[in-house]
Write a protein that holds these residues in place. Structure first.
Motif, PDB file in Angstrom:
ATOM      1  N   GLY A 171       0.874  -1.526  -0.096  1.00 60.63           N
ATOM      2  CA  GLY A 171      -0.009  -0.068   0.189  1.00 60.63           C
ATOM      3  C   GLY A 171       0.986   1.191  -0.022  1.00 60.63           C
ATOM      4  N   LEU A 172       2.232   1.114  -0.327  1.00 63.35           N
ATOM      5  CA  LEU A 172       3.033   2.240  -0.278  1.00 63.35           C
ATOM      6  C   LEU A 172       3.357   2.898  -1.507  1.00 63.35           C
ATOM      7  N   ARG A 173       3.083   4.116  -1.717  1.00 62.78           N
ATOM      8  CA  ARG A 173       3.517   4.938  -2.714  1.00 62.78           C
ATOM      9  C   ARG A 173       4.620   5.970  -2.238  1.00 62.78           C
ATOM     10  N   ALA A 174       5.614   6.054  -2.730  1.00 64.87           N
ATOM     11  CA  ALA A 174       6.876   6.792  -2.323  1.00 64.87           C
ATOM     12  C   ALA A 174       7.091   7.843  -3.542  1.00 64.87           C
ATOM     13  N   SER A 175       7.384   9.043  -3.436  1.00 64.62           N
ATOM     14  CA  SER A 175       7.571   9.780  -4.239  1.00 64.62           C
ATOM     15  C   SER A 175       8.643  10.989  -3.894  1.00 64.62           C
ATOM     16  N   VAL A 176       9.384  11.768  -4.883  1.00 68.85           N
ATOM     17  CA  VAL A 176      10.401  12.678  -4.623  1.00 68.85           C
ATOM     18  C   VAL A 176       9.566  13.855  -5.714  1.00 68.85           C
ATOM     19  N   MET A 177       9.750  14.942  -5.261  1.00 65.63           N
ATOM     20  CA  MET A 177       9.309  16.221  -6.066  1.00 65.63           C
ATOM     21  C   MET A 177      10.765  16.906  -6.258  1.00 65.63           C
ATOM     22  N   VAL A 178      10.884  16.874  -7.775  1.00 64.63           N
ATOM     23  CA  VAL A 178      12.639  17.388  -8.367  1.00 64.63           C
ATOM     24  C   VAL A 178      12.295  18.626  -9.074  1.00 64.63           C
ATOM     25  N   HIS A 179      13.378  19.471  -9.008  1.00 65.82           N
ATOM     26  CA  HIS A 179      13.293  20.945  -9.871  1.00 65.82           C
ATOM     27  C   HIS A 179      14.346  20.708 -11.023  1.00 65.82           C
ATOM     28  N   LEU A 180      14.058  20.408 -12.284  1.00 68.28           N
ATOM     29  CA  LEU A 180      14.667  20.149 -13.376  1.00 68.28           C
ATOM     30  C   LEU A 180      14.916  21.188 -14.363  1.00 68.28           C
ATOM     31  N   PRO A 181      15.235  22.557 -14.235  1.00 69.33           N
ATOM     32  CA  PRO A 181      15.209  23.731 -15.172  1.00 69.33           C
ATOM     33  C   PRO A 181      16.468  23.303 -16.138  1.00 69.33           C
ATOM     34  N   GLY A 182      17.259  22.787 -15.858  1.00 69.40           N
ATOM     35  CA  GLY A 182      18.504  22.467 -16.610  1.00 69.40           C
ATOM     36  C   GLY A 182      18.446  21.444 -17.630  1.00 69.40           C
ATOM     37  N   LEU A 183      17.652  20.342 -17.111  1.00 69.93           N
ATOM     38  CA  LEU A 183      17.127  19.362 -18.200  1.00 69.93           C
ATOM     39  C   LEU A 183      16.053  19.972 -19.170  1.00 69.93           C
ATOM     40  N   VAL A 184      15.278  20.888 -18.778  1.00 72.19           N
ATOM     41  CA  VAL A 184      14.175  21.338 -19.613  1.00 72.19           C
ATOM     42  C   VAL A 184      14.844  22.475 -20.681  1.00 72.19           C
ATOM     43  N   ILE A 185      15.682  23.333 -20.038  1.00 73.09           N
ATOM     44  CA  ILE A 185      16.213  24.297 -21.058  1.00 73.09           C
ATOM     45  C   ILE A 185      17.173  23.620 -22.070  1.00 73.09           C
ATOM     46  N   THR A 186      17.882  22.521 -21.599  1.00 76.54           N
ATOM     47  CA  THR A 186      18.859  21.887 -22.676  1.00 76.54           C
ATOM     48  C   THR A 186      18.186  21.064 -23.476  1.00 76.54           C
ATOM     49  N   LYS A 187      16.727  20.883 -23.399  1.00 73.13           N
ATOM     50  CA  LYS A 187      15.801  19.765 -24.142  1.00 73.13           C
ATOM     51  C   LYS A 187      16.359  18.312 -23.937  1.00 73.13           C
ATOM     52  N   GLN A 188      16.769  18.058 -22.585  1.00 71.83           N
ATOM     53  CA  GLN A 188      17.120  16.420 -22.364  1.00 71.83           C
ATOM     54  C   GLN A 188      15.931  15.969 -21.488  1.00 71.83           C
ATOM     55  N   VAL A 189      14.916  16.755 -21.110  1.00 65.04           N
ATOM     56  CA  VAL A 189      14.013  16.183 -19.804  1.00 65.04           C
ATOM     57  C   VAL A 189      13.086  15.070 -20.343  1.00 65.04           C
ATOM     58  N   GLN A 190      12.980  15.105 -21.816  1.00 63.30           N
ATOM     59  CA  GLN A 190      12.009  13.887 -22.197  1.00 63.30           C
ATOM     60  C   GLN A 190      12.772  12.803 -22.140  1.00 63.30           C
ATOM     61  N   ARG A 191      14.049  12.743 -22.562  1.00 65.36           N
ATOM     62  CA  ARG A 191      14.813  11.745 -22.830  1.00 65.36           C
ATOM     63  C   ARG A 191      15.178  10.928 -21.313  1.00 65.36           C
ATOM     64  N   VAL A 192      15.523  11.804 -20.381  1.00 64.78           N
ATOM     65  CA  VAL A 192      15.710  11.196 -19.089  1.00 64.78           C
ATOM     66  C   VAL A 192      14.424  10.898 -18.248  1.00 64.78           C
ATOM     67  N   LEU A 193      13.410  11.560 -18.170  1.00 65.15           N
ATOM     68  CA  LEU A 193      12.287  11.295 -17.408  1.00 65.15           C
ATOM     69  C   LEU A 193      11.446  10.142 -18.222  1.00 65.15           C
ATOM     70  N   GLY A 194      11.706  10.213 -19.694  1.00 63.09           N
ATOM     71  CA  GLY A 194      10.749   9.062 -20.502  1.00 63.09           C
ATOM     72  C   GLY A 194      11.421   7.686 -19.979  1.00 63.09           C
ATOM     73  N   ALA A 195      12.578   7.570 -19.793  1.00 63.12           N
ATOM     74  CA  ALA A 195      13.112   6.352 -19.505  1.00 63.12           C
ATOM     75  C   ALA A 195      12.696   5.699 -18.165  1.00 63.12           C
ATOM     76  N   LEU A 196      12.021   6.419 -17.542  1.00 66.96           N
ATOM     77  CA  LEU A 196      11.703   6.001 -15.715  1.00 66.96           C
ATOM     78  C   LEU A 196      10.609   5.048 -15.876  1.00 66.96           C
ATOM     79  N   THR A 197       9.617   5.179 -17.086  1.00 66.94           N
ATOM     80  CA  THR A 197       8.534   4.398 -17.101  1.00 66.94           C
ATOM     81  C   THR A 197       8.977   2.832 -17.082  1.00 66.94           C
ATOM     82  N   ARG A 198       9.894   2.707 -17.847  1.00 63.50           N
ATOM     83  CA  ARG A 198      10.414   1.255 -18.211  1.00 63.50           C
ATOM     84  C   ARG A 198      10.946   0.771 -16.869  1.00 63.50           C
TER      85      ARG A 198
END
Length: 355
Positions: A171-198
């Motif tokens: 019944g446990l759901r653990a989460s972190v809230m992260v601030h990722l402006p560097g990845l957004v500005i350099t257009k890497q955020v989709q690549r990095v976060l997209g891999a997490l679903t796998r």
């Protein structure tokens, strides 16, 4: 503590820490009472009985956990519902539902126990920075206290029974809230976060499922609990969080080395707008505050007295009206938000760096 004072309190998770990327850590436990149907098929009479039973136990909690104040959501107005959602103390679905439901809060909001949400109880611990293990320790301690007084639905072969199949087990759901402006500005955020679903993780916006990632803030959490131990879930999320932090810091270094003028222009432009704007929409404010925080974290701008989480939450529509103690239309909110932020921007911690 009076209700107004409790809701105006800055939540523990909003405090500044040494972590430049991980804003907060949350552990949430889904629990249900053995003798009642799940909330989505609960009759009004049974919902009232669940709330009465659970709220009595919650208000009697003592010891190291401290006192909890129970608030029935039927007693609150729409702005107070908004405040609870904006501070991550209740879910948007609970705030927008009807019937017998409520939340028990610790004075500093580190504990928040929702009643009659998707499950009969949602035990939440929310702490600042990267503190998953400590959040889990506190959540388990409260869970032990509640389980000694309540008959939770549990099966040896399945674990805790929950309304959503993905929560069955711990019944446990653990989460972190992260601030990722560097990845957004350099257009890497989709690549990095997209891999997490796998990797069995979910990525959501600032306010969870269905919300957008305003202010370059993302929530990363586990998706499945069945067949996994608490230790497995937390260890996995901690390891992935470390990788996300590493990617974000590398993106910031890339900006500094290869695009210094772009970086400086973005952060100084944000600071200048925040210091001088007369109208600021909520989403615009979050975007600018994110860039401002990036500049402060990288030593380009002086840090302001109030941290990123505090400024974002305090200037959300519900919290802003609650702080000012009056209802505002959208234009008035934009004006008051700009005024509020202008004041905050002039309270810096240290000298302004050379331009």
């Amino acid at each position: 503590m009076m209700r107004k004072e409790l809701l105006l309190q800055h939540s523990a998770w909003m405090k500044e820490t040494d972590s430049p990327v991980v804003i907060s850590s949350r552990v949430r436990l889904a629990r249900n009472l053995e003798k009642f149907p799940f909330p989505h098929v609960l009759s009004q009479e049974d919902a009232v009985q669940v709330e009465q039973t659970v709220s009595q136990v919650l208000t009697d909690v003592e010891g190291n956990i401290g006192r909890l104040l129970y608030i029935s959501l039927t007693e609150l107005n729409s702005v107070e519902h908004q405040v609870l959602v904006e501070k991550h103390l209740i879910s948007p679905s609970l705030g927008g539902s009807t019937g017998a439901r409520g939340v028990a809060l610790a004075p500093d909001h580190r504990y928040a126990v929702m009643v009659n949400e998707e499950d009969h109880l949602r035990v939440q611990v929310l702490l600042p920075g990267n503190q998953l293990l400590e959040a889990n320790r506190l959540a388990m301690a409260l869970d032990d206290v509640l389980e000694a007084k309540l008959d939770f639905a549990y099966r040896e072969s399945q674990g805790y029974l929950t309304a959503c199949p993905t929560n069955v087990g711990t019944g446990l759901r653990a989460s972190v809230m992260v601030h990722l402006p560097g990845l957004v500005i350099t257009k890497q955020v989709q690549r990095v976060l997209g891999a997490l679903t796998r990797l069995g993780l979910a990525v959501r916006g600032l306010y969870g499922e269905g919300s957008q990632a305003f202010g370059h803030m993302f929530q990363v959490s586990n998706q499945i609990t069945l067949g996994k131990s608490e230790e497995d879930i937390l260890t996995h999320l901690e390891a992935v969080t470390g990788q996300i932090v590493e990617h974000e810091l590398q993106a910031r270094e890339l900006l500094k080395q290869q695009m210094p003028m772009l970086l400086e222009d973005k952060v100084w432009r944000a600071r200048g707008t925040l210091q001088n704007a007369r109208l600021l929409a909520s989403e615009d404010a979050m975007h600018l505050l994110s860039h401002d925080r990036l500049g402060a974290d990288m030593g380009i701008l002086p840090k302001v007295k109030d941290g990123l989480a505090t400024l974002i939450v305090d200037t959300r529509p519900g919290c802003l009206q609650y702080i000012l103690d009056r209802e505002l239309d959208s234009n008035q909110r934009d004006e008051e938000r700009a005024r509020f932020i202008r004041g905050a921007m002039h309270e810096t911690r240290g000298a302004i760096p050379e331009a």
